[in-house]
Design an enzyme around this catalytic site. Structure first.
Site, short mmCIF file in Angstrom:
data_model
loop_
_atom_site.label_atom_id
_atom_site.label_comp_id
_atom_site.label_asym_id
_atom_site.label_seq_id
_atom_site.Cartn_x
_atom_site.Cartn_y
_atom_site.Cartn_z
N ASP A 186 24.52 15.75 17.44
CA ASP A 186 24.48 15.98 19.10
C ASP A 186 26.39 16.29 18.98
OD1 ASP A 186 21.83 14.39 19.80
OD2 ASP A 186 22.32 16.68 20.26
N ASP B 231 14.15 19.91 21.83
CA ASP B 231 15.59 18.80 22.17
C ASP B 231 15.13 18.22 23.54
OD1 ASP B 231 18.91 18.83 21.14
OD2 ASP B 231 17.18 16.95 21.54
C1 DX5 Z 1 20.46 16.04 24.08
C2 DX5 Z 1 20.97 16.19 23.01
C3 DX5 Z 1 19.63 15.77 22.84
C4 DX5 Z 1 19.31 14.07 23.28
C5 DX5 Z 1 18.21 13.80 22.10
O1 DX5 Z 1 22.42 16.80 25.75
O2 DX5 Z 1 21.11 17.08 23.03
O3 DX5 Z 1 19.11 15.22 21.47
O4 DX5 Z 1 20.54 12.93 21.91
O5 DX5 Z 1 18.14 12.63 22.82
P1 DX5 Z 1 16.01 11.76 23.26
O6 DX5 Z 1 14.98 11.75 22.05
O7 DX5 Z 1 16.84 10.79 23.72
O8 DX5 Z 1 16.16 12.67 24.06
ZN ZN Z 2 20.45 18.20 20.51
#
Ligand code: DX5
Ligand code: ZN
Length: 304
Positions: free
Chosen positions: A118, A263
Site C-alpha cells: 500500500d 480491498d
Molecule cells: C487501505 C489499503 C488496504 C488496507 C487493508 O487504504 O488500501 O489495503 O491496508 O487493510 P485491512 O485489511 O486492515 O482493512
Molecule cells: Zn490496498
C-alpha cells in the site's frame, strides 16, 4: 492387332504393351511422389506462397488486452471447474514496527498469494507510507519469489510507477480518481505494461463502477475499495458488495476477462459475501496480521 494381342499373348505381356503405349501418351515425365508437406516447402522455396499477412499491431501485441501479457495471455490463475480460485493478497501496511522481517518471512511461509504493497503519498491520502513501502518491497524482492501487488494511492502516478517497477511487481494498480482525463489513464496503462507488470485500476467507494468500464479491455484487474483508502483496520462498507456484483455481471455480459480485487475490511465474516459477489482476489491486512497462525486464516479466507 488388339484382338490378336489380347487373345494370344500372356496377360503380363499384354499389360507391358498397354503401359508402354500409355507411357508414350503420358506427357508428364516424372510422377510427383512428394508429400503435400514437401510440395508446400518446395512451393515456398520458389516464392510461390506469400508469407502470412503481418499480425495487426497494437503496441507490439495482437490486441489491447493481449498486449498487456506480451501476446502470451499466460494463464495467471489456478482454475477449478472453470472458475478462478480465490487468491489472497496480504496488505503489509499494518506490520508491527521492528518485526517486519520475521512477519514477511512468516507470510512467505504461509503462502500468501501476493504481498499487497500500500503506497500512500500523504497527498492523495493523508498517510505517507512511501519510504516504508520502497524499503519493504525491495526487501521482499530479495527474500521472496512471491508476487507483489502494488496499490498506488498517490497523485504522482508516473513517478510511483518508475520507482516501484524496479522491484518487478506482478501488478501495479493506480487510482482512477488521481487521473485528470482518459489520455492520462491510457498513458499509465501503457507505461505499466512497458515496465512488464500487469495493470490494475482502483476506485474509491464514492466512484461509480461505470467510470472504469471503458478501461476494462486494456487492464487485468479492477480493485474495488471496500473501505475509504488511507488506512488499515477499517470496517467493510457493505454497499460495496453490490458494486462488485455489478462489475462481475458487466464483465461476464461483455466477455471481459478481468480480475476483481476487494480491498479493505476483509475478514472471515465479510469474505464470503465478497467472494459470492465475484471478487477473486481478497486483500486482507489486519485480519491476517492479527491472527496467531497466518496460514490458517489465509486458507480459510480462500475457502470456496
Ligand atoms: C487501505 C489499503 C488496504 C488496507 C487493508 O487504504 O488500501 O489495503 O491496508 O487493510 P485491512 O485489511 O486492515 O482493512
Ligand atoms: Zn490496498
Amino acid at each position: 492387332i488388339t484382338r490378336f494381342v489380347i487373345k494370344h499373348l500372356p496377360i503380363a505381356e499384354v499389360e507391358k504393351i498397354i503401359s508402354w503405349f500409355f507411357g508414350k501418351c503420358n506427357t508428364s515425365t516424372t510422377k510427383d511422389t512428394a508429400s503435400p508437406v514437401q510440395m508446400m516447402q518446395k512451393a515456398k522455396s520458389v516464392g510461390a506462397i506469400k508469407p502470412p499477412a503481418a499480425k495487426p499491431t497494437f503496441g507490439g501485441g495482437c490486441s489491447p488486452r493481449m498486449c498487456a501479457c506480451f501476446c502470451t495471455d499466460r494463464p495467471t490463475h489456478m482454475e477449478k471447474g472453470g472458475k478462478k480460485m480465490v487468491e489472497v493478497s496480504t496488505s503489509i501496511l499494518t506490520m508491527e514496527k521492528g518485526k517486519e522481517a520475521e512477519t514477511l518471512l512468516a507470510l512467505e511461509k504461509s503462502k500468501t498469494d501476493y504481498f499487497h504493497i500500500d503506497v500512500m503519498d500523504g497527498n492523495f491520502v493523508e498517510k505517507d507510507t512511501y519510504h516504508d513501502m520502497v524499503e519493504y518491497s525491495a526487501y521482499i524482492r530479495r527474500i521472496s519469489n512471491l508476487p507483489m501487488d502494488v496499490h498506488l494511492m498517490v497523485k504522482d502516478i508516473e513517478t510511483a510507477i518508475e520507482v516501484f517497477s524496479a522491484v518487478e511487481p506482478n501488478i501495479i494498480t493506480f487510482h482512477l480518481e488521481a487521473c485528470e482525463n482518459k489520455e492520462e489513464v491510457m498513458k499509465y496503462i501503457t507505461l505499466i505494461k512497458e515496465k512488464g507488470s500487469r495493470v490494475g485500476i482502483a476506485i474509491k467507494p464514492e466512484t461509480p463502477i461505470e467510470k472504469v468500464y471503458e478501461y476494462l479491455p486494456y487492464i487485468h484487474m479492477c480493485l474495488i475499495m471496500t473501505v475509504e483508502p488511507g488506512k488499515g483496520g477499517q470496517t467493510l462498507i457493505t454497499d460495496m458488495i453490490a458494486k462488485i456484483d455489478e462489475l462481475k455481471t458487466y464483465a461476464e455480459k461483455n466477455s471481459l476477462e478481468i480480475d476483481i480485487e476487494a480491498d479493505g475490511g476483509i475478514n472471515l465474516k465479510t469474505a464470503e459475501r465478497v467472494k459470492n459477489a465475484g471478487a477473486n482476489i481478497l486483500v486482507a491486512g489486519t485480519a491476517i496480521l492479527k491472527a496467531a497462525d497466518y496460514k490458517v486464516i489465509i486458507d480459510e479466507l480462500k475457502q470456496e
